[in-house]
Scaffold this motif. Sequence first.
Motif, PDB file in Angstrom:
ATOM      1  N   VAL A   1       0.707  -1.321   0.021  1.00  0.00           N
ATOM      2  CA  VAL A   1       0.065  -0.083  -0.051  1.00  0.00           C
ATOM      3  C   VAL A   1       0.867   1.204   0.062  1.00  0.00           C
ATOM      4  CG1 VAL A   1      -0.327  -0.122   2.612  1.00  0.00           C
ATOM      5  CG2 VAL A   1      -2.032   1.262   1.088  1.00  0.00           C
ATOM      6  N   GLU A   2       1.827   1.249   0.638  1.00  0.00           N
ATOM      7  CA  GLU A   2       2.969   2.249   0.679  1.00  0.00           C
ATOM      8  C   GLU A   2       3.374   2.769  -0.748  1.00  0.00           C
ATOM      9  OE1 GLU A   2       4.722   2.358   5.051  1.00  0.00           O
ATOM     10  OE2 GLU A   2       5.286   0.660   3.854  1.00  0.00           O
ATOM     11  N   ASN A   3       3.792   1.660  -1.417  1.00  0.00           N
ATOM     12  CA  ASN A   3       4.134   1.807  -2.771  1.00  0.00           C
ATOM     13  C   ASN A   3       3.193   2.191  -3.675  1.00  0.00           C
ATOM     14  OD1 ASN A   3       7.093   0.938  -3.660  1.00  0.00           O
ATOM     15  ND2 ASN A   3       6.734  -0.460  -1.992  1.00  0.00           N
ATOM     16  N   LEU A   4       1.768   1.767  -3.335  1.00  0.00           N
ATOM     17  CA  LEU A   4       0.806   2.035  -4.420  1.00  0.00           C
ATOM     18  C   LEU A   4       0.703   3.756  -4.486  1.00  0.00           C
ATOM     19  CD1 LEU A   4      -1.870  -0.460  -4.042  1.00  0.00           C
ATOM     20  CD2 LEU A   4      -0.252  -0.141  -5.806  1.00  0.00           C
ATOM     21  N   PHE A   5       0.725   4.319  -3.157  1.00  0.00           N
ATOM     22  CA  PHE A   5       0.456   5.683  -3.016  1.00  0.00           C
ATOM     23  C   PHE A   5       1.510   6.663  -2.785  1.00  0.00           C
ATOM     24  CE2 PHE A   5      -3.646   3.367  -2.006  1.00  0.00           C
ATOM     25  CZ  PHE A   5      -4.461   3.630  -3.095  1.00  0.00           C
TER      26      PHE A   5
ATOM     27  N   ASN B   1      -5.661   1.747   2.341  1.00  0.00           N
ATOM     28  CA  ASN B   1      -5.868   0.067   2.362  1.00  0.00           C
ATOM     29  C   ASN B   1      -7.108  -0.320   1.559  1.00  0.00           C
ATOM     30  OD1 ASN B   1      -3.808  -1.056   3.765  1.00  0.00           O
ATOM     31  ND2 ASN B   1      -4.238   0.002   5.528  1.00  0.00           N
ATOM     32  N   THR B   2      -8.074   0.441   1.852  1.00  0.00           N
ATOM     33  CA  THR B   2      -9.470  -0.007   1.099  1.00  0.00           C
ATOM     34  C   THR B   2      -9.077   0.110  -0.614  1.00  0.00           C
ATOM     35  OG1 THR B   2     -10.712   1.013   2.977  1.00  0.00           O
ATOM     36  CG2 THR B   2     -11.886   0.139   0.967  1.00  0.00           C
ATOM     37  N   GLU B   3      -8.458   1.199  -0.859  1.00  0.00           N
ATOM     38  CA  GLU B   3      -8.439   1.400  -2.148  1.00  0.00           C
ATOM     39  C   GLU B   3      -7.251   0.610  -2.728  1.00  0.00           C
ATOM     40  OE1 GLU B   3      -7.889   4.979  -4.663  1.00  0.00           O
ATOM     41  OE2 GLU B   3      -9.462   5.840  -3.254  1.00  0.00           O
ATOM     42  N   ALA B   4      -6.196   0.318  -1.992  1.00  0.00           N
ATOM     43  CA  ALA B   4      -5.282  -0.770  -2.535  1.00  0.00           C
ATOM     44  C   ALA B   4      -6.027  -2.135  -2.514  1.00  0.00           C
ATOM     45  CB  ALA B   4      -4.245  -0.827  -1.369  1.00  0.00           C
ATOM     46  N   LEU B   5      -6.991  -2.719  -1.644  1.00  0.00           N
ATOM     47  CA  LEU B   5      -7.332  -3.736  -1.977  1.00  0.00           C
ATOM     48  C   LEU B   5      -8.079  -3.845  -3.229  1.00  0.00           C
ATOM     49  CD1 LEU B   5      -9.014  -4.952   1.433  1.00  0.00           C
ATOM     50  CD2 LEU B   5      -7.190  -6.163  -0.019  1.00  0.00           C
ATOM     51  N   LYS B   6      -9.132  -2.806  -3.552  1.00  0.00           N
ATOM     52  CA  LYS B   6      -9.754  -2.580  -4.764  1.00  0.00           C
ATOM     53  C   LYS B   6      -8.889  -3.017  -5.997  1.00  0.00           C
ATOM     54  CE  LYS B   6     -11.083   0.960  -6.954  1.00  0.00           C
ATOM     55  NZ  LYS B   6     -11.439   2.509  -7.044  1.00  0.00           N
ATOM     56  N   TYR B   7      -7.543  -2.194  -6.031  1.00  0.00           N
ATOM     57  CA  TYR B   7      -6.973  -2.489  -7.223  1.00  0.00           C
ATOM     58  C   TYR B   7      -6.049  -3.968  -7.329  1.00  0.00           C
ATOM     59  CZ  TYR B   7      -7.220   2.644  -7.861  1.00  0.00           C
ATOM     60  OH  TYR B   7      -7.705   3.837  -8.208  1.00  0.00           O
TER      61      TYR B   7
ATOM     62  N   ASP C   1      -3.444 -11.546  -4.821  1.00  0.00           N
ATOM     63  CA  ASP C   1      -4.037 -12.119  -3.580  1.00  0.00           C
ATOM     64  C   ASP C   1      -2.887 -11.923  -2.538  1.00  0.00           C
ATOM     65  OD1 ASP C   1      -5.344 -13.325  -1.439  1.00  0.00           O
ATOM     66  OD2 ASP C   1      -5.033 -15.282  -1.849  1.00  0.00           O
ATOM     67  N   VAL C   2      -2.542 -10.594  -2.029  1.00  0.00           N
ATOM     68  CA  VAL C   2      -1.496 -10.087  -1.289  1.00  0.00           C
ATOM     69  C   VAL C   2      -2.048  -9.169  -0.334  1.00  0.00           C
ATOM     70  CG1 VAL C   2       0.496 -10.872  -2.692  1.00  0.00           C
ATOM     71  CG2 VAL C   2      -0.331  -8.615  -2.633  1.00  0.00           C
ATOM     72  N   SER C   3      -1.718  -9.147   0.893  1.00  0.00           N
ATOM     73  CA  SER C   3      -2.272  -8.054   1.798  1.00  0.00           C
ATOM     74  C   SER C   3      -1.617  -6.642   1.374  1.00  0.00           C
ATOM     75  CB  SER C   3      -1.676  -8.519   3.285  1.00  0.00           C
ATOM     76  OG  SER C   3      -1.700  -7.350   3.949  1.00  0.00           O
ATOM     77  N   PRO C   4      -2.235  -5.656   1.335  1.00  0.00           N
ATOM     78  CA  PRO C   4      -1.656  -4.405   1.319  1.00  0.00           C
ATOM     79  C   PRO C   4      -0.682  -4.178   2.102  1.00  0.00           C
ATOM     80  CG  PRO C   4      -4.066  -4.164   1.407  1.00  0.00           C
ATOM     81  CD  PRO C   4      -3.752  -5.765   1.760  1.00  0.00           C
ATOM     82  N   LYS C   5      -0.483  -5.008   3.190  1.00  0.00           N
ATOM     83  CA  LYS C   5       0.656  -4.530   4.399  1.00  0.00           C
ATOM     84  C   LYS C   5       1.759  -5.428   4.010  1.00  0.00           C
ATOM     85  CE  LYS C   5      -2.515  -2.863   7.669  1.00  0.00           C
ATOM     86  NZ  LYS C   5      -3.854  -3.310   8.212  1.00  0.00           N
TER      87      LYS C   5
ATOM     88  N   LEU D   1      -2.587   1.772 -12.004  1.00  0.00           N
ATOM     89  CA  LEU D   1      -4.125   2.074 -11.980  1.00  0.00           C
ATOM     90  C   LEU D   1      -4.615   3.104 -11.089  1.00  0.00           C
ATOM     91  CD1 LEU D   1      -5.099  -1.552 -12.437  1.00  0.00           C
ATOM     92  CD2 LEU D   1      -5.100   0.098 -14.223  1.00  0.00           C
ATOM     93  N   ALA D   2      -3.853   3.076  -9.963  1.00  0.00           N
ATOM     94  CA  ALA D   2      -4.093   4.060  -8.972  1.00  0.00           C
ATOM     95  C   ALA D   2      -3.999   5.486  -9.401  1.00  0.00           C
ATOM     96  CB  ALA D   2      -3.225   3.615  -7.479  1.00  0.00           C
ATOM     97  N   LYS D   3      -3.181   5.614 -10.439  1.00  0.00           N
ATOM     98  CA  LYS D   3      -2.755   6.949 -10.693  1.00  0.00           C
ATOM     99  C   LYS D   3      -3.623   7.255 -12.160  1.00  0.00           C
ATOM    100  CE  LYS D   3       2.230   6.906  -9.905  1.00  0.00           C
ATOM    101  NZ  LYS D   3       3.304   6.312 -10.664  1.00  0.00           N
ATOM    102  N   LYS D   4      -4.683   6.308 -12.180  1.00  0.00           N
ATOM    103  CA  LYS D   4      -5.608   6.388 -13.149  1.00  0.00           C
ATOM    104  C   LYS D   4      -5.095   6.373 -14.636  1.00  0.00           C
ATOM    105  CE  LYS D   4      -8.921   7.542 -10.143  1.00  0.00           C
ATOM    106  NZ  LYS D   4      -8.636   6.200  -9.189  1.00  0.00           N
TER     107      LYS D   4
END
Length: 510
Positions: free
Chosen positions: A100-104, A121-127, A134-138, A158-161
């Motif tokens: 999750v830290e990497n995603l954002f 975390n919720t958003e990370a899970l979505k992506y 199948d990995v935990s955002p953490k 994707l998180a960056k649209k």
Amino acid sequence: MSDHILEMKNIVKEFPGVRALDNVSFQVKPGEIHALVGENGAGKSTLIKVLSGVHPNGSYQGQIHVDGQEQRFLHIKDSENVGIAVIYQELGLVPQMSVVENLFLGAEKGRAYRIDWDVANTEALKYLKELRLDVSPKALIRNLGIGKQQLVEIAKALAKKARILVLDEPTAALNEQDSANLLSILRELRDRGVTCIYISHKLGEVLEIADTVTVLRDGKTIGTRDMHGPERLDEAGIVSLMVGRELTERFPRVEHTPGEVVLQVRDWSVQDPENSEKRIVDNVSFDVRKGEILGVAGLMGAGRTELMMSLFGAYGKRLSGTMLLNGQQLNIRSPLDAIRAGLAYVTEDRKGKGLVLGMDVRENTSLAALKYLSRFSIINRLEEIRRAEEYVKSLRIKTPSIEQKVKNLSGGNQQKVVLGKWMLTNPKVLILDEPTRGIDIGAKFEIYNIMNDLVEKGVCIVMISSELPEVLGMSDRVIVIHQGRLNGELHWSEATQEKTMLLATGGTEK
Ligand SMILES: Nc1ncnc2c1ncn2[C@@H]1O[C@H](COP(=O)(O)OP(=O)(O)OP(=O)(O)O)[C@@H](O)[C@H]1O
Ligand SMILES: [Mg+2]
């Protein structure tokens, strides 16, 4: 209005002594998967770096249009703002941080310094879910396999649209299953309207996935073909555009006449560093003869690299086993011992272990051989230069001079420098681990020829490769490893894809 989402026009990009892009034009339609192919050093990565703002506006000539609008990117951020996301040849994740830290990273949710980790975390899970990852955002990035890291990179895009997703050799380090998974995800993304630019040397994948193919050669656009129309290219067609000539033969098989046994390995077992109960290499015995190429086949994770690295003194704790070189027992505790004894190892991970990126080509090619060149403890400069030039020439390393920093070479040319470096040590046994990964089809052929030359000179070669056609095409003999054990041996004349796969998956020959 243009019907292209992206148009790059008349791009010229020069580096000292190199015209990397020479009037390149490149047009991409919305929602297509557009493959960009070409030999090592053709300019693919450079074109992408121009597109992303890594090479900023002003450092090149020509124009970039996105949705018909001219763009002048000065930073990566600028290209990201219009929806371009690039996944580079080297992954850009921070290994010590979580998913999750990497995603954002750099796009933190909430205000600066006050990241709302629940939202993140919720958003990370979505992506992650979208990518069936199948990995935990953490989870920490360094604990994920390379295939999963790759998908985290895509999730980040994707998180960056991202609307235009660029992948530079995404599957070079992936196993077959992870590669297939990645390809199917790219198709899904395409069906949702994401445009994808795909760089790969694996032409099978290109044929499978590309809607359009553009070929670069020597910094020039050679052509763009619609893969659904009458101009559809087959593999041979792509190759001949890439190399500018017909390439009929893929493997220069030479009948070697293996001589006496040079390397003898008996009952070799190595402890799994992750699990002391387990053996990662389990009681393996084999011989390598003078003047032969021994192929080592097996699935990803079978223990091939661990076996060879442990013989080289670079991996794990030996539980049992002996190794003899020309009948003499070897006691190798470090790679230096191994090199002194006459072994050489070209690693699969060229950035991590194989090269000193800040040094130039000459320094790198002679690094491992320094002690041979400096007989009177002075480095014999002229000899060093002569040898480096010889290697640059025979491997066709594309570089303006041997003084060029290795980090400025294209990915495939860096690989050739690694090979040159180890060949220069005049080894008795040369271990090649994935020697042609990331190398274009023409240069592969050159590397195979050099392998044959070395074998003619009496070197014995052990080659680990995940590319079965390469193992079968070049080896005199193939040993197959399954779960750390040797599960069979095949002479090249009897080694078929089916037989080898059967042994690699734990089956037995009837
Ligand atoms: N920063 C740089 N400084 C100097 N030369 C460079 C630099 N980046 C690239 N080049 C040169 O530009 C040319 C094109 O390199 P590029 O990395 O674009 O090739 P590529 O098509 O991506 O090859 P590969 O398939 O090996 O990755 C090469 O000759 C390379 O050495
Ligand atoms: Mg490249």
